[in-house]
Scaffold this motif. Structure first.
Motif, PDB file in Angstrom:
ATOM      1  N   ASN A  34       0.813  -1.224   0.000  1.00 11.44           N
ATOM      2  CA  ASN A  34       0.000   0.000   0.000  1.00 11.44           C
ATOM      3  C   ASN A  34       0.844   1.271   0.000  1.00 11.44           C
ATOM      4  OD1 ASN A  34      -2.454  -1.516   0.198  1.00 11.44           O
ATOM      5  ND2 ASN A  34      -2.037  -1.810   2.373  1.00 11.44           N
ATOM      6  N   SER A 160      -1.214   2.435 -19.653  1.00 10.32           N
ATOM      7  CA  SER A 160      -2.589   1.921 -19.619  1.00 10.32           C
ATOM      8  C   SER A 160      -2.626   0.512 -19.051  1.00 10.32           C
ATOM      9  CB  SER A 160      -3.184   1.927 -21.029  1.00 10.32           C
ATOM     10  OG  SER A 160      -3.288   3.231 -21.526  1.00 10.32           O
ATOM     11  N   GLN A 163      -1.879   0.446 -15.273  1.00  7.98           N
ATOM     12  CA  GLN A 163      -3.051   0.814 -14.490  1.00  7.98           C
ATOM     13  C   GLN A 163      -3.933  -0.402 -14.199  1.00  7.98           C
ATOM     14  OE1 GLN A 163      -4.274   4.481 -16.908  1.00  7.98           O
ATOM     15  NE2 GLN A 163      -5.128   4.901 -14.898  1.00  7.98           N
ATOM     16  N   LEU A 164      -4.104  -1.270 -15.207  1.00  8.40           N
ATOM     17  CA  LEU A 164      -4.895  -2.491 -15.008  1.00  8.40           C
ATOM     18  C   LEU A 164      -4.246  -3.395 -13.961  1.00  8.40           C
ATOM     19  CD1 LEU A 164      -5.769  -3.349 -18.731  1.00  8.40           C
ATOM     20  CD2 LEU A 164      -7.268  -2.306 -17.016  1.00  8.40           C
ATOM     21  N   ASN A 166      -2.380  -2.471 -11.549  1.00  7.96           N
ATOM     22  CA  ASN A 166      -2.531  -1.809 -10.258  1.00  7.96           C
ATOM     23  C   ASN A 166      -3.928  -2.037  -9.689  1.00  7.96           C
ATOM     24  OD1 ASN A 166      -0.847  -0.423  -8.519  1.00  7.96           O
ATOM     25  ND2 ASN A 166      -1.702   1.573  -9.030  1.00  7.96           N
ATOM     26  N   ARG A 167      -4.930  -1.952 -10.550  1.00 10.69           N
ATOM     27  CA  ARG A 167      -6.307  -2.168 -10.101  1.00 10.69           C
ATOM     28  C   ARG A 167      -6.515  -3.582  -9.595  1.00 10.69           C
ATOM     29  NH1 ARG A 167      -9.136   0.030 -15.338  1.00 10.69           N
ATOM     30  NH2 ARG A 167      -8.407   2.183 -15.300  1.00 10.69           N
ATOM     31  N   GLU A 168      -5.849  -4.535 -10.233  1.00 13.42           N
ATOM     32  CA  GLU A 168      -5.990  -5.937  -9.842  1.00 13.42           C
ATOM     33  C   GLU A 168      -4.979  -6.333  -8.771  1.00 13.42           C
ATOM     34  OE1 GLU A 168      -6.163  -8.502 -13.241  1.00 13.42           O
ATOM     35  OE2 GLU A 168      -7.383  -7.083 -14.369  1.00 13.42           O
ATOM     36  N   ASP A 169      -4.304  -5.333  -8.227  1.00 18.67           N
ATOM     37  CA  ASP A 169      -3.435  -5.505  -7.057  1.00 18.67           C
ATOM     38  C   ASP A 169      -2.277  -6.476  -7.304  1.00 18.67           C
ATOM     39  OD1 ASP A 169      -2.861  -4.579  -4.530  1.00 18.67           O
ATOM     40  OD2 ASP A 169      -3.843  -6.263  -3.528  1.00 18.67           O
ATOM     41  N   PHE A 194      -2.840   8.955 -13.496  1.00 13.88           N
ATOM     42  CA  PHE A 194      -2.647   8.116 -12.302  1.00 13.88           C
ATOM     43  C   PHE A 194      -1.268   8.345 -11.680  1.00 13.88           C
ATOM     44  CE2 PHE A 194      -0.446   5.567 -15.368  1.00 13.88           C
ATOM     45  CZ  PHE A 194       0.483   4.820 -14.665  1.00 13.88           C
ATOM     46  N   ARG A 197      -0.826  10.228  -8.423  1.00 13.97           N
ATOM     47  CA  ARG A 197      -0.997   9.558  -7.136  1.00 13.97           C
ATOM     48  C   ARG A 197       0.304   8.902  -6.660  1.00 13.97           C
ATOM     49  NH1 ARG A 197      -5.574   7.986 -10.006  1.00 13.97           N
ATOM     50  NH2 ARG A 197      -4.779   5.885 -10.343  1.00 13.97           N
TER      51      ARG A 197
END
Length: 368
Positions: A34, A160, A163-164, A166-169, A194, A197
């Motif tokens: 995190n 791009s 980012q995917l 990152n979303r799926e950890d 993104f 952040r």
């Protein structure tokens, strides 16, 4: 003993001043899924030591058993290169697991796809997702580094896809370096927002006491004689600029190698070449990247007889309103060309950059 200093850009010098505390902080934070350092941007002006910092973080992470470090080059097909390097840097056990992915095989030349599989963006993304899924099952984390990023189609495609991930950890960290103006351009791209952040790591000037001590250690190891006042003067001459530290050390080492005595005569002897190399290899590129109004701000600033220049004085020379001057002050602060020294005052960060700006101003006046 050969000259240990290396003023070449993009190469890791034998002697460098390690930003140890910051490097340790970054490598420790990368273990935290995190952490804001999962996406980090190392930025600074040309010659500040971004590549060295990136390399050192990668080296420390690579020492950990549960990490793979992949260094990508901007000129390459980033996704295809990532696939190849993930495989190359995997252990024998992991290679066997990755080879089990349907339609995928590797040779000495890199990735080989079955004839029925097309070399498309979605294909590479699908392969990477399968590879990273297998690595995640094995408890393997990945650090991807990209040096000197710029806004290109390849980077946008990569961003791009990241980012995917990152979303799926997925346990995949990304660390990039870049010049301040290139980083700003990236963050203004829709697909790159993104990055805002992520953790921004601004590399500031090096500690002058550390530079002085490093010079003393290196020259003593080379059996050079150097007085404390000359060591102090050399540190001041760099103003903490990483490239200047390497360049000055390199020139002094060569200039004094016959008698192995470093004194004021040696400093005077190498000074013209020192200034010329700073101008040609760093300052010309830095200055050319600035806008006309940025340069006008610097011209006004350089004409002051003070090292710490009041914004009021710059505003009066430019004959511009406060909000106009404040905007270009902020731009130049972000580009790490100037620094705020106290309330309402600024100073040049780079050694002898004021002299360079004055020379450019004189050229401009004479050409009009």
């Amino acid at each position: 003993m050969n000259n240990p200093f290396n003023p070449s850009f993009g190469r890791i010098p034998e002697i460098f001043l390690n930003r140890g505390q910051l490097i340790d902080e970054v490598t420790d934070e990368l273990e935290n899924p995190n952490s804001p350092y999962k996406i980090s941007i190392v930025y600074g002006t040309r010659g500040v030591g971004k590549t060295t910092f990136l390399t050192e973080v990668g080296r420390k992470i690579k020492e950990k058993d549960n990490w793979i470090v992949v260094n990508l080059a901007m000129e390459s097909n980033l996704l295809a290169t990532l696939i190849d390097n993930l495989y190359i840097n995997s252990s024998s056990k992991l290679k066997k697991i990755l080879q089990s992915i349907d339609g995928l095989s590797f040779s000495a030349f890199g990735l080989e796809l079955s004839t029925q599989i097309k070399h498309t963006l979605s294909t590479y993304q699908g392969i990477l997702t399968q590879m990273l899924s297998q690595l995640r099952k094995e408890g393997i984390k990945v650090l991807i580094t990209i040096d000197e990023v710029k806004s290109t189609k390849e980077l946008k495609n990569f961003a791009s896809y990241y980012q995917l991930l990152n979303r799926e950890d997925f346990p995949v960290a990304l660390m990039m370096t870049g010049l301040p103006e290139n980083i700003s351009e990236l963050q203004n791209e829709d697909v790159m927002t993104f990055l805002l952040r992520g953790k921004r790591i601004a590399l500031s000037s090096l500690n002058l006491s550390q530079i002085e001590y490093s010079y003393q250690t290196v020259f003593n190891a080379g059996n050079y004689e150097i007085a404390p006042n000359i060591l102090h003067k050399m540190a001041i001459m760099t103003k903490g600029y990483s490239y200047a530290f390497q360049l000055l050390g390199y020139l002094v080492w060569n200039g004094a190698k016959d008698k192995k005595v470093i004194n004021q005569e040696i400093i005077d002897k190498i000074m013209p070449e020192y200034l010329l190399e700073l101008d040609q290899n760093a300052y010309t590129k830095i200055f050319d990247s600035l806008s006309k109004q940025d340069k006008n701000f610097l011209y006004a600033m350089a004409q002051s007889d003070k090292n710490h220049v009041q914004i009021k004085e710059i505003r009066e020379k430019l004959q511009r309103p406060s909000n106009f001057v404040a905007n270009y002050r902020r731009r130049l602060l972000d580009d790490q060309v100037i620094q705020a020294t106290s309330y309402g005052e600024v100073a040049f960060i780079l050694p002898y950059f004021k002299d360079y700006v004055l020379k450019q101003y004189q050229f401009e006046q004479e050409l009009e």
